[in-house]
Motif scaffolding. Structure first.
Motif, PDB file in Angstrom:
ATOM      1  N   ALA A 147       3.757 -27.238  16.365  1.00 27.07           N
ATOM      2  CA  ALA A 147       4.190 -27.773  17.687  1.00 27.07           C
ATOM      3  C   ALA A 147       5.136 -29.171  17.656  1.00 27.07           C
ATOM      4  CB  ALA A 147       3.233 -28.097  18.584  1.00 27.07           C
ATOM      5  N   TYR A 148       4.684 -29.921  16.609  1.00 27.63           N
ATOM      6  CA  TYR A 148       5.166 -31.309  16.504  1.00 27.63           C
ATOM      7  C   TYR A 148       6.531 -31.015  15.778  1.00 27.63           C
ATOM      8  CZ  TYR A 148       0.670 -33.425  17.684  1.00 27.63           C
ATOM      9  OH  TYR A 148      -0.378 -34.000  17.855  1.00 27.63           O
ATOM     10  N   TYR A 149       6.687 -29.817  14.938  1.00 24.99           N
ATOM     11  CA  TYR A 149       7.874 -29.773  14.049  1.00 24.99           C
ATOM     12  C   TYR A 149       9.101 -29.320  15.167  1.00 24.99           C
ATOM     13  CZ  TYR A 149      11.382 -26.887  11.911  1.00 24.99           C
ATOM     14  OH  TYR A 149      12.599 -25.922  11.359  1.00 24.99           O
ATOM     15  N   GLU A 150       8.521 -28.582  16.287  1.00 25.38           N
ATOM     16  CA  GLU A 150       9.451 -28.200  17.418  1.00 25.38           C
ATOM     17  C   GLU A 150       9.813 -29.263  18.160  1.00 25.38           C
ATOM     18  OE1 GLU A 150      11.071 -25.048  17.992  1.00 25.38           O
ATOM     19  OE2 GLU A 150       9.892 -24.402  16.266  1.00 25.38           O
ATOM     20  N   TRP A 151       9.015 -30.281  18.315  1.00 27.38           N
ATOM     21  CA  TRP A 151       9.131 -31.466  19.212  1.00 27.38           C
ATOM     22  C   TRP A 151      10.355 -32.455  18.276  1.00 27.38           C
ATOM     23  CZ3 TRP A 151       9.820 -32.574  23.918  1.00 27.38           C
ATOM     24  CH2 TRP A 151       8.760 -31.873  24.864  1.00 27.38           C
ATOM     25  N   ALA A 152      10.215 -32.325  16.945  1.00 27.03           N
ATOM     26  CA  ALA A 152      10.917 -33.001  16.042  1.00 27.03           C
ATOM     27  C   ALA A 152      12.505 -32.546  16.161  1.00 27.03           C
ATOM     28  CB  ALA A 152      10.583 -33.211  14.806  1.00 27.03           C
ATOM     29  N   LEU A 153      12.427 -31.262  16.240  1.00 25.35           N
ATOM     30  CA  LEU A 153      13.993 -30.543  16.231  1.00 25.35           C
ATOM     31  C   LEU A 153      14.471 -31.090  17.686  1.00 25.35           C
ATOM     32  CD1 LEU A 153      13.356 -27.204  14.653  1.00 25.35           C
ATOM     33  CD2 LEU A 153      14.792 -29.096  14.037  1.00 25.35           C
ATOM     34  N   ARG A 154      13.742 -31.091  18.671  1.00 29.54           N
ATOM     35  CA  ARG A 154      14.235 -31.673  20.207  1.00 29.54           C
ATOM     36  C   ARG A 154      14.735 -32.923  20.073  1.00 29.54           C
ATOM     37  NH1 ARG A 154      11.700 -27.719  24.187  1.00 29.54           N
ATOM     38  NH2 ARG A 154      12.686 -29.136  25.854  1.00 29.54           N
ATOM     39  N   LEU A 155      14.326 -33.674  19.253  1.00 27.07           N
ATOM     40  CA  LEU A 155      14.320 -35.163  19.234  1.00 27.07           C
ATOM     41  C   LEU A 155      15.282 -35.743  17.891  1.00 27.07           C
ATOM     42  CD1 LEU A 155      10.578 -36.289  20.383  1.00 27.07           C
ATOM     43  CD2 LEU A 155      12.922 -36.497  21.751  1.00 27.07           C
ATOM     44  N   THR A 156      16.097 -34.745  17.443  1.00 30.60           N
ATOM     45  CA  THR A 156      16.715 -35.181  16.245  1.00 30.60           C
ATOM     46  C   THR A 156      18.174 -34.373  16.562  1.00 30.60           C
ATOM     47  OG1 THR A 156      15.903 -33.338  15.245  1.00 30.60           O
ATOM     48  CG2 THR A 156      15.055 -35.386  14.348  1.00 30.60           C
ATOM     49  N   ARG A 157      19.105 -34.722  15.484  1.00 34.71           N
ATOM     50  CA  ARG A 157      20.689 -34.228  15.713  1.00 34.71           C
ATOM     51  C   ARG A 157      20.717 -33.841  14.276  1.00 34.71           C
ATOM     52  NH1 ARG A 157      22.235 -37.279  11.892  1.00 34.71           N
ATOM     53  NH2 ARG A 157      21.255 -39.455  11.636  1.00 34.71           N
ATOM     54  N   PRO A 158      21.856 -32.996  14.022  1.00 31.66           N
ATOM     55  CA  PRO A 158      22.385 -32.491  12.786  1.00 31.66           C
ATOM     56  C   PRO A 158      22.397 -33.954  11.942  1.00 31.66           C
ATOM     57  CG  PRO A 158      23.725 -31.515  14.483  1.00 31.66           C
ATOM     58  CD  PRO A 158      22.705 -32.676  15.179  1.00 31.66           C
ATOM     59  N   GLY A 159      21.922 -33.589  10.770  1.00 30.99           N
ATOM     60  CA  GLY A 159      21.720 -34.918   9.741  1.00 30.99           C
ATOM     61  C   GLY A 159      20.517 -35.346   9.621  1.00 30.99           C
ATOM     62  N   SER A 160      19.740 -35.214  10.817  1.00 37.37           N
ATOM     63  CA  SER A 160      18.335 -35.817  10.769  1.00 37.37           C
ATOM     64  C   SER A 160      17.472 -35.377   9.663  1.00 37.37           C
ATOM     65  CB  SER A 160      17.678 -35.802  12.210  1.00 37.37           C
ATOM     66  OG  SER A 160      18.439 -36.657  13.225  1.00 37.37           O
ATOM     67  N   THR A 161      16.560 -36.213   9.247  1.00 39.85           N
ATOM     68  CA  THR A 161      15.422 -35.612   8.289  1.00 39.85           C
ATOM     69  C   THR A 161      14.068 -35.547   9.084  1.00 39.85           C
ATOM     70  OG1 THR A 161      16.833 -36.976   6.438  1.00 39.85           O
ATOM     71  CG2 THR A 161      14.630 -36.396   5.934  1.00 39.85           C
ATOM     72  N   ILE A 162      13.600 -34.554   8.702  1.00 33.35           N
ATOM     73  CA  ILE A 162      12.159 -34.338   9.196  1.00 33.35           C
ATOM     74  C   ILE A 162      11.175 -34.400   7.809  1.00 33.35           C
ATOM     75  CG2 ILE A 162      10.640 -33.054  10.549  1.00 33.35           C
ATOM     76  CD1 ILE A 162      12.903 -31.942  11.941  1.00 33.35           C
ATOM     77  N   VAL A 163      10.086 -34.935   7.998  1.00 34.30           N
ATOM     78  CA  VAL A 163       8.975 -34.986   6.937  1.00 34.30           C
ATOM     79  C   VAL A 163       7.862 -34.714   7.358  1.00 34.30           C
ATOM     80  CG1 VAL A 163       7.909 -36.659   5.037  1.00 34.30           C
ATOM     81  CG2 VAL A 163      10.183 -36.960   5.568  1.00 34.30           C
ATOM     82  N   VAL A 164       7.016 -33.890   6.733  1.00 33.28           N
ATOM     83  CA  VAL A 164       5.788 -33.397   7.261  1.00 33.28           C
ATOM     84  C   VAL A 164       4.746 -33.650   6.119  1.00 33.28           C
ATOM     85  CG1 VAL A 164       4.121 -31.937   8.399  1.00 33.28           C
ATOM     86  CG2 VAL A 164       6.765 -31.483   8.638  1.00 33.28           C
ATOM     87  N   ASP A 165       3.504 -34.557   6.349  1.00 36.65           N
ATOM     88  CA  ASP A 165       2.611 -35.028   5.531  1.00 36.65           C
ATOM     89  C   ASP A 165       1.515 -33.832   5.224  1.00 36.65           C
ATOM     90  OD1 ASP A 165       1.670 -36.445   3.601  1.00 36.65           O
ATOM     91  OD2 ASP A 165       0.585 -38.010   4.813  1.00 36.65           O
ATOM     92  N   ASN A 166       0.996 -33.872   4.039  1.00 30.72           N
ATOM     93  CA  ASN A 166      -0.264 -33.126   3.882  1.00 30.72           C
ATOM     94  C   ASN A 166      -0.219 -31.744   4.096  1.00 30.72           C
ATOM     95  OD1 ASN A 166      -1.420 -35.876   5.760  1.00 30.72           O
ATOM     96  ND2 ASN A 166      -1.800 -35.685   3.529  1.00 30.72           N
ATOM     97  N   VAL A 167       0.869 -31.064   3.653  1.00 33.80           N
ATOM     98  CA  VAL A 167       1.033 -29.632   3.786  1.00 33.80           C
ATOM     99  C   VAL A 167       0.434 -28.933   2.572  1.00 33.80           C
ATOM    100  CG1 VAL A 167       2.859 -29.705   5.330  1.00 33.80           C
ATOM    101  CG2 VAL A 167       3.269 -29.712   3.071  1.00 33.80           C
ATOM    102  N   VAL A 168       0.287 -29.441   1.674  1.00 34.24           N
ATOM    103  CA  VAL A 168      -0.260 -28.464   0.256  1.00 34.24           C
ATOM    104  C   VAL A 168      -1.700 -28.719   0.118  1.00 34.24           C
ATOM    105  CG1 VAL A 168      -0.122 -28.330  -2.269  1.00 34.24           C
ATOM    106  CG2 VAL A 168       2.102 -29.041  -0.974  1.00 34.24           C
TER     107      VAL A 168
END
Ligand code: SAH
Ligand code: DHB
Ligand code: MG
Length: 222
Positions: A147-168
């Motif tokens: 859900a946060y990933y979808e929100w991150a996409l709504r709140l960014t623009r082309p060229g923005s970076t998204i980092v998600v911690d603790n996925v492994v």
């Protein structure tokens, strides 16, 4: 290679490349004294976020999951004059400690801490047109990662970076049988990323002070 080796390498690297000044040291100390869990990013991971923010010349950063603001301070220090960081925290005690730590680090003017469950505060950011953010760091409750990933996409623009911690998660990410809600959420995110034309994404596995884990690194496409 064992966990001991990873810690030894971090013990060598951190004092050189991610040395703690008084503000970072007191942030961890104040957090520990207040009983916050010791789950902040490691010094080398904090420096990684800092280098990343600088390398994309981030002027606006969104963090989901503040804790005692240790990662927040690393990223806020990468902002240029006039830059801004918004960080979201659900736990009032964590928020209180974070506010003290941000003031102690001299970055309170650049950082806006918003209290409340992120699923409530994220729509408010969109309604206020607070974005687009140049960098989003997702590090709160793990089952909500998709859900946060979808929100991150709504709140960014082309060229923005998204980092998600603790996925492994100590390698548990590869366990298709796992019923751990955090693992299931991370796997759901990977499956989403696999076919998501909106981003180019990878996962960077990490070892060190915090054992074996990893970050999603994604760049938003046009
Ligand atoms: N980014 C921090 C660590 C964050 S730990 C650092 O590296 O220094 C995860 C934080 O997310 C905790 O403080 C927890 O209270 C917060 N959190 C948990 N659920 C949340 C939610 N639904 N909304 C916002 N924050 C949440
Ligand atoms: C946990 C959360 C984190 O953000 C982290 O980096 C490590 C552990 C946890 O909830 O256990
Ligand atoms: Mg984390």
């Amino acid at each position: 290679m064992s966990e001991l080796n990873w810690q030894a390498v971090d013990a060598y690297l951190a004092p050189r490349l991610a040395p703690h000044d008084v503000a970072l040291e007191s942030a961890l100390q104040r957090s520990a004294e207040a009983g916050l869990p010791a789950i902040a990013v490691s010094p080398m991971q904090g420096k990684m976020l800092h280098v990343l923010a600088r390398s994309i010349a981030a002027e606006s950063i969104l963090e989901i999951g503040t804790l005692g603001a240790y990662s927040t301070i690393w990223m806020a220090r990468a902002l240029p004059e006039g830059g801004r960081l918004v960080t979201l925290e659900a736990d009032p005690k964590h928020a209180e400690v974070a506010r003290q730590n941000l003031a102690g680090a001299g970055v309170a003017d650049r950082v806006e801490l918003r209290e409340g469950p992120a699923i409530d505060t994220l729509p408010l950011l969109e309604a206020e047109a607070a974005g687009p953010f140049d960098l989003v760091f997702i590090d709160a409750d793990k089952p909500s990662i998709p859900a946060y990933y979808e929100w991150a996409l709504r709140l960014t623009r082309p060229g923005s970076t998204i980092v998600v911690d603790n996925v492994v998660r100590k390698g548990k990410l590869s366990d298709s049988e796992s019923r751990d809600p955090a693992v299931m959420a991370c796997r759901q995110l990977v499956e989403q990323l696999a076919t998501d034309g909106r981003v180019a994404a990878t996962v960077l596995q990490t070892v060190g002070d915090k054992g074996h884990d990893g970050f999603v690194l994604a760049t938003v496409l046009g």
